[in-house]
Design a protein around this motif. Structure first.
Motif, short mmCIF file in Angstrom:
data_model
loop_
_atom_site.label_atom_id
_atom_site.label_comp_id
_atom_site.label_asym_id
_atom_site.label_seq_id
_atom_site.Cartn_x
_atom_site.Cartn_y
_atom_site.Cartn_z
N GLU A 1 -6.58 -20.73 -17.32
CA GLU A 1 -5.94 -21.81 -16.58
C GLU A 1 -4.46 -21.53 -16.39
O GLU A 1 -3.89 -21.78 -15.32
CB GLU A 1 -6.14 -23.13 -17.31
CG GLU A 1 -5.75 -24.33 -16.47
CD GLU A 1 -6.18 -25.64 -17.12
OE1 GLU A 1 -6.18 -25.71 -18.37
OE2 GLU A 1 -6.53 -26.58 -16.38
N ALA A 2 -3.83 -20.99 -17.41
CA ALA A 2 -2.40 -20.66 -17.31
C ALA A 2 -2.18 -19.61 -16.22
O ALA A 2 -1.25 -19.72 -15.41
CB ALA A 2 -1.89 -20.15 -18.66
N VAL B 1 -2.61 -21.32 -12.80
CA VAL B 1 -1.45 -22.13 -12.45
C VAL B 1 -0.28 -21.23 -12.04
O VAL B 1 0.41 -21.48 -11.03
CB VAL B 1 -1.05 -23.03 -13.64
CG1 VAL B 1 0.32 -23.66 -13.41
CG2 VAL B 1 -2.09 -24.12 -13.86
N ARG B 2 -0.09 -20.19 -12.81
CA ARG B 2 1.01 -19.28 -12.52
C ARG B 2 0.84 -18.63 -11.14
O ARG B 2 1.76 -18.60 -10.33
CB ARG B 2 1.05 -18.19 -13.59
CG ARG B 2 2.38 -17.49 -13.77
CD ARG B 2 2.32 -16.55 -14.95
NE ARG B 2 1.11 -15.75 -14.93
CZ ARG B 2 0.95 -14.68 -14.14
NH1 ARG B 2 1.92 -14.31 -13.34
NH2 ARG B 2 -0.18 -14.01 -14.17
N GLU C 1 -1.02 -19.70 -8.66
CA GLU C 1 -0.94 -20.70 -7.59
C GLU C 1 0.50 -21.04 -7.26
O GLU C 1 0.88 -21.17 -6.11
CB GLU C 1 -1.71 -21.96 -8.00
CG GLU C 1 -3.21 -21.88 -7.73
CD GLU C 1 -3.94 -23.10 -8.27
OE1 GLU C 1 -3.41 -23.77 -9.18
OE2 GLU C 1 -5.06 -23.36 -7.78
N SER C 2 1.29 -21.21 -8.28
CA SER C 2 2.69 -21.59 -8.06
C SER C 2 3.45 -20.45 -7.38
O SER C 2 4.37 -20.68 -6.62
CB SER C 2 3.35 -21.96 -9.38
OG SER C 2 3.51 -20.80 -10.19
N ARG D 1 -11.13 -20.05 -10.83
CA ARG D 1 -11.65 -21.43 -10.79
C ARG D 1 -13.12 -21.48 -11.18
O ARG D 1 -13.56 -22.37 -11.91
CB ARG D 1 -11.46 -22.02 -9.39
CG ARG D 1 -9.99 -22.21 -9.02
CD ARG D 1 -9.80 -22.98 -7.72
NE ARG D 1 -8.42 -22.85 -7.25
CZ ARG D 1 -8.01 -22.00 -6.30
NH1 ARG D 1 -8.90 -21.21 -5.69
NH2 ARG D 1 -6.74 -21.93 -5.96
#
Lengths: 132, 132
Positions: A108-109, A112-113, A115-116, B87
């Motif tokens: 997940e980290a 998120v990384r 995606e950002s 995902r």
DNA sequence: CTAGACCTTGACGCCGACGTCAAGGCAACA
DNA sequence: TGTTGCCTTGACGTCGGCGTCAAGGTCTAG
């Protein structure tokens, strides 16, 4: 009953029943013509095996339950060996869940990384080191 | 570098590297004598594959990351397909953990029931129907 | 020149829990 | 009697990710 009926009543294939027999989990008397003949004991036995397999037990892990039933005990988990298998499985599940939690956090980290990085401009400098 | 050095530097076997190549995950130039020759790109690529495999990704699931790196992107997860794999893996982990939690509860309930039957006198009449 | 370390391809083995096919025996019904 | 449906054993196939062996080519140091 013969193998076809036992298969139908337990929801497994005849191949599976023969496989169980080859592994020593299931025994069968034979009719004069060589056909396998089963009683209600074998029916319950197969049901016990399937119930445990649905829990993710390997076939070998069902053996103590099978032995217990065949020894005349009322339930497959009426014997100490079966309970040991239960305990081992609980420990196994706990270890696996710990590992899954750790992997989940790291994936997940990363998500998120990444995606950002695609949306926002720069990667945030903070470390995503969450603890359960 | 040749296959032995790449293997040593990535911590995998030469067999594994040849296997990756057979799956189309790894490419190699060949020296005149037929030996495989790798550069730093392949090194990073194998490291990416191993990192994902350590997370429990199947080889096929690493392919988008590999393709992404080979397309010149700075990281294996710089591409949308890789994020989709992230995902999907998160969803997979969640489903697996849900299932493990359910199994864990039922196994523990069986264990407690069987233990109390062995020690105490009679089986408690209450139903152990826990909800998450 | 030769030993030894490296490399090549090809192919079989492994694990678990069966699926699937082959070749044949047995039983019951029209 | 023939067809259909059950049964038998035996054996190979599946999936993933390699391990391991065989038989040979290549390169380097002594």
């Amino acid at each position: 009953m013969r193998i076809g009926e036992l298969a139908e009543r337990t929801g497994v294939s005849t191949r599976t029943l023969r496989y169980y027999e080859s592994r020593g989990l299931l025994e069968s008397r034979r009719a004069v013509n060589g056909y396998r003949v089963y009683g209600d004991g074998e029916l319950r036995l197969v049901q016990q095996i399937r119930a445990l397999q649905d829990f993710g037990f390997e076939l070998e892990e069902t053996r103590p339950f099978v032995d217990c039933l065949r020894a005349g005990h009322p339930a497959g988990d009426s014997c100490p060996d079966s309970l040991d298998v239960y305990r081992g499985k609980l420990a196994e599940i706990d270890a696996l869940m710990d590992r899954l939690r750790a992997v989940r956090m790291r994936v997940e980290a990363e998500l998120v990384r990444a995606e950002s990085r695609r949306q926002g401009a720069s990667v945030p400098r903070c470390e995503l080191e969450g603890r359960t």
